[in-house]
Scaffold this motif. Structure first.
Motif, PDB file in Angstrom:
ATOM      1  N   GLU A  80       3.918  -5.692   0.460  1.00  0.00           N
ATOM      2  CA  GLU A  80       3.540  -4.287   0.352  1.00  0.00           C
ATOM      3  C   GLU A  80       2.902  -3.828   1.645  1.00  0.00           C
ATOM      4  OE1 GLU A  80       1.268  -2.866  -2.903  1.00  0.00           O
ATOM      5  OE2 GLU A  80       2.415  -3.994  -4.356  1.00  0.00           O
ATOM      6  N   LYS A  82       2.059   0.165   3.960  1.00  0.00           N
ATOM      7  CA  LYS A  82       1.866   1.603   3.794  1.00  0.00           C
ATOM      8  C   LYS A  82       3.192   2.347   3.673  1.00  0.00           C
ATOM      9  CE  LYS A  82      -2.593   1.758   6.061  1.00  0.00           C
ATOM     10  NZ  LYS A  82      -3.380   2.262   7.166  1.00  0.00           N
ATOM     11  N   ALA A  85       4.564   1.877   0.166  1.00  0.00           N
ATOM     12  CA  ALA A  85       3.776   2.646  -0.794  1.00  0.00           C
ATOM     13  C   ALA A  85       4.117   4.128  -0.691  1.00  0.00           C
ATOM     14  CB  ALA A  85       2.285   2.419  -0.556  1.00  0.00           C
ATOM     15  N   ALA A  86       4.297   4.624   0.530  1.00  0.00           N
ATOM     16  CA  ALA A  86       4.666   6.028   0.714  1.00  0.00           C
ATOM     17  C   ALA A  86       6.046   6.302   0.144  1.00  0.00           C
ATOM     18  CB  ALA A  86       4.625   6.387   2.199  1.00  0.00           C
ATOM     19  N   VAL A  88       7.512   4.764  -2.312  1.00  0.00           N
ATOM     20  CA  VAL A  88       7.407   4.754  -3.775  1.00  0.00           C
ATOM     21  C   VAL A  88       6.855   6.088  -4.270  1.00  0.00           C
ATOM     22  CG1 VAL A  88       6.163   3.694  -5.714  1.00  0.00           C
ATOM     23  CG2 VAL A  88       7.256   2.258  -3.993  1.00  0.00           C
ATOM     24  N   LYS A  89       5.845   6.624  -3.578  1.00  0.00           N
ATOM     25  CA  LYS A  89       5.269   7.914  -3.981  1.00  0.00           C
ATOM     26  C   LYS A  89       6.294   9.041  -3.856  1.00  0.00           C
ATOM     27  CE  LYS A  89       0.437   6.946  -3.009  1.00  0.00           C
ATOM     28  NZ  LYS A  89      -0.744   7.307  -2.207  1.00  0.00           N
ATOM     29  N   ILE A  90       7.034   9.029  -2.754  1.00  0.00           N
ATOM     30  CA  ILE A  90       8.053  10.059  -2.558  1.00  0.00           C
ATOM     31  C   ILE A  90       9.132   9.963  -3.631  1.00  0.00           C
ATOM     32  CG2 ILE A  90       9.903  10.816  -1.005  1.00  0.00           C
ATOM     33  CD1 ILE A  90       8.019   9.998   1.324  1.00  0.00           C
ATOM     34  N   GLN A  91       9.580   8.746  -3.914  1.00  0.00           N
ATOM     35  CA  GLN A  91      10.606   8.554  -4.945  1.00  0.00           C
ATOM     36  C   GLN A  91      10.110   9.005  -6.310  1.00  0.00           C
ATOM     37  OE1 GLN A  91      11.518   4.420  -4.571  1.00  0.00           O
ATOM     38  NE2 GLN A  91      12.701   4.690  -2.690  1.00  0.00           N
ATOM     39  N   ALA A  92       8.857   8.681  -6.624  1.00  0.00           N
ATOM     40  CA  ALA A  92       8.300   9.079  -7.915  1.00  0.00           C
ATOM     41  C   ALA A  92       8.212  10.608  -8.011  1.00  0.00           C
ATOM     42  CB  ALA A  92       6.918   8.455  -8.109  1.00  0.00           C
ATOM     43  N   ALA A  93       7.795  11.256  -6.924  1.00  0.00           N
ATOM     44  CA  ALA A  93       7.706  12.719  -6.939  1.00  0.00           C
ATOM     45  C   ALA A  93       9.092  13.339  -7.108  1.00  0.00           C
ATOM     46  CB  ALA A  93       7.057  13.211  -5.645  1.00  0.00           C
TER      47      ALA A  93
END
Length: 119
Positions: A80, A82, A85-86, A88-93
């Motif tokens: 993991e 940064k 993690a970014a 994953v956040k973009i994909q989730a959004a």
């Protein structure tokens, strides 16, 4: 007069926690009846080993703790970083956006179907 609600923060000396963990582990293994005497013998044995080998487990434990708490590579999980993690956040959004659009589409279709049924 002592103030029981003071903001005093006492720090545990480096290596002391490791020494106490080692003592606790041995007490749990051995289950001695006289814990203070067992602790005295444990620390006496530890001192003798340290004098013979020049290896100080308290110092070693302090170095390990320092390396763990001050080296950010230890804090991150394997693989993991940064960027991941970014991503994953973009994909989730984006998935959330797609789901909301799908719900809007379903609501509008349902509304159209109810209008047609009412005619």
């Amino acid at each position: 007069m002592a103030n029981p609600f003071s903001n005093t923060y006492l720090r545990i000396p480096q290596g002391f926690g490791n020494l106490l963990e080692g003592l606790t582990r041995e007490i749990l293994r051995e289950q001695p009846e006289n814990i203070p005497a067992f602790a005295a013998a444990y620390f006496k044995d530890l001192l003798e080993k340290r004098e013979k080998t020049n290896f100080d487990p308290a110092e070693w434990g302090a170095k390990i703790d320092d390396r763990y708490y001050n080296n950010h590579a230890f804090k991150e999980s394997a693989g993991e970083n940064k960027e991941e993690a970014a991503a994953v956040k973009i994909q989730a959004a984006f998935r959330g956006h797609l789901a909301r659009e799908e719900v809007k589409k379903m609501k509008s279709e349902k509304l159209e179907n109810t209008k047609e049924a009412n005619k």
